[in-house]
Motif scaffolding. Sequence first.
Motif, PDB file in Angstrom:
ATOM      1  N   PHE A  41      55.089  19.179   4.845  1.00  0.00           N
ATOM      2  CA  PHE A  41      53.893  18.163   4.573  1.00  0.00           C
ATOM      3  C   PHE A  41      52.721  18.798   3.989  1.00  0.00           C
ATOM      4  O   PHE A  41      52.225  19.887   4.627  1.00  0.00           O
ATOM      5  CB  PHE A  41      53.611  17.319   5.798  1.00  0.00           C
ATOM      6  N   ALA A  46      48.935  10.111   8.487  1.00  0.00           N
ATOM      7  CA  ALA A  46      49.631  10.935   7.488  1.00  0.00           C
ATOM      8  C   ALA A  46      48.753  11.135   6.223  1.00  0.00           C
ATOM      9  O   ALA A  46      48.804  10.085   5.450  1.00  0.00           O
ATOM     10  CB  ALA A  46      51.084  10.979   7.282  1.00  0.00           C
ATOM     11  N   CYS A 101      48.072  11.782   2.677  1.00  0.00           N
ATOM     12  CA  CYS A 101      49.061  12.333   1.801  1.00  0.00           C
ATOM     13  C   CYS A 101      48.288  12.898   0.580  1.00  0.00           C
ATOM     14  O   CYS A 101      47.520  12.244   0.221  1.00  0.00           O
ATOM     15  CB  CYS A 101      50.054  11.346   1.454  1.00  0.00           C
ATOM     16  N   ASP A 104      54.767  13.926  -0.175  1.00  0.00           N
ATOM     17  CA  ASP A 104      53.934  13.536   1.275  1.00  0.00           C
ATOM     18  C   ASP A 104      54.563  12.236   1.568  1.00  0.00           C
ATOM     19  O   ASP A 104      54.799  11.795   2.813  1.00  0.00           O
ATOM     20  CB  ASP A 104      52.840  13.878   1.245  1.00  0.00           C
ATOM     21  N   ARG A 160      58.092  12.037   2.839  1.00  0.00           N
ATOM     22  CA  ARG A 160      58.136  12.887   4.253  1.00  0.00           C
ATOM     23  C   ARG A 160      57.602  11.947   5.214  1.00  0.00           C
ATOM     24  O   ARG A 160      58.375  11.625   6.380  1.00  0.00           O
ATOM     25  CB  ARG A 160      57.247  14.135   3.999  1.00  0.00           C
TER      26      ARG A 160
END
Length: 457
Positions: free
Chosen positions: A11, A42, A44, A49, A52
């Motif tokens: 990531f 997360a 991104c 990303d 993931r």
Amino acid sequence: MKAADALREGFRGQVVVPGDAGYDAARAVWNGAIDRRPEVIARCTGTADVLRAVTVAREHGLLTAVRGGGHNIAGLAVCDGGMVIDLSAMRGVRVDPQRRIARAQPGTTWGGFDHETQAFRLATPGGLMSSTGIAGFTLGGGFGWLSRAYGLACDNLLEADVVTAEGRVVTASAATHPDLFWGLRGGGGNFGVVTTFTYRLHRIGPAVLCGGLFFPAEHLAATVRAVRDLMADAPDELFASCIFGRAPAAPFLPAGWHGRPVVRVGVCWAGRADRGREVVAPLRALPHLVADAVQTRPYTVWQQMLDPGWGPGAHNYWKSEYLSVLDDAAIDTVAAHFATVTSPLSDVKLAFLGGAIARVGPEDTAYTHRAAPYLLNINSRWESGEPDPHVAWTRAFWNAMRPHSSGGVYVNFLGQEGPGRVLEAYGRAKYERLTALKDRWDPENFFRVNQNIPPSV
């Protein structure tokens, strides 16, 4: 923290968890009434990303919210205990002026989008405020100052790159995955994470005739009737919206009116300014006019005019309804309830729709209620203290206006109001079609932190 550890493998973005210095800022959204604590955020940087994050969230069984601009009234950009797929750092915009298209990432706001497209004197219908994100706005339909001339944001969507619940990347358009493309244009975030939006652009600007006309609140009924009568036959180039609230401390308003209840009639003309002046002249000639701020100004400036006073952090509670009737009884009801408003920060917005919005076929997109001529949005807003008086005022106002309803609600103005109101946003037939689409693209309802359309099983 097993999910966070797994996410960090491969990531490129930032992984934020409780206890991190930036955690509270990362979980905050525009509506200050929302206070949720996800397990992992997360942040991104691109499609890889996002892929993931979706994979890890599925593997760990995490409730998953998707954040674009974070401006949604219901706070659906954040969840408790799960994962937030935060797209706010993905803000790239690429303009092709020859083809008149723009490709934009989902963290882009309309201010950022307009900044890029106006370099080429191009635009697409965006939000009434520049701070609104393009993603949720477009997926829910999306109307703004250019919509009577050029339709909704979703009507100008040409293509979308989507990360699906099963972790694939597909491109949806009229030619590829047309069923998904249909659902993305009004069906909200039910079917995947859009990582790129491709829009049709139109010749606009750099300057447009636009601005506000301000009238005392005691003349609300007469002012709204005048706007209603003008808009009944107005050219598509004219968009108008009435806002009932406290006057801003703006230089174009006499100082004695700052903070007083007023009717603000906002107009934007998407054509030649000389013709626009002729069309709006009857409004500028109305009696009791406090201030006339209608002039030619850069489109990007106009898009930011409502931003002050609507920044993040305040508590908000909304109720909204499409109206099919705006007769004298309906207008008198608006005036009576606005007179009892409980917070100086609250306002009421009445948008006049029609034009290009209504000319798109009712089954062409998931967006519904195209024939509704008016949209009412009752916006309670307060800094602190008990919400009960403000919520009660909003609900009483909304209940009083229900007899004038066209029978639906705009999904982008929908709070946490339950599945019955989501059904009202689409109607039974279209809701069933969206359910079938959900069955195909997200049968396990992975994407459910939204105005949810659950699968059939």
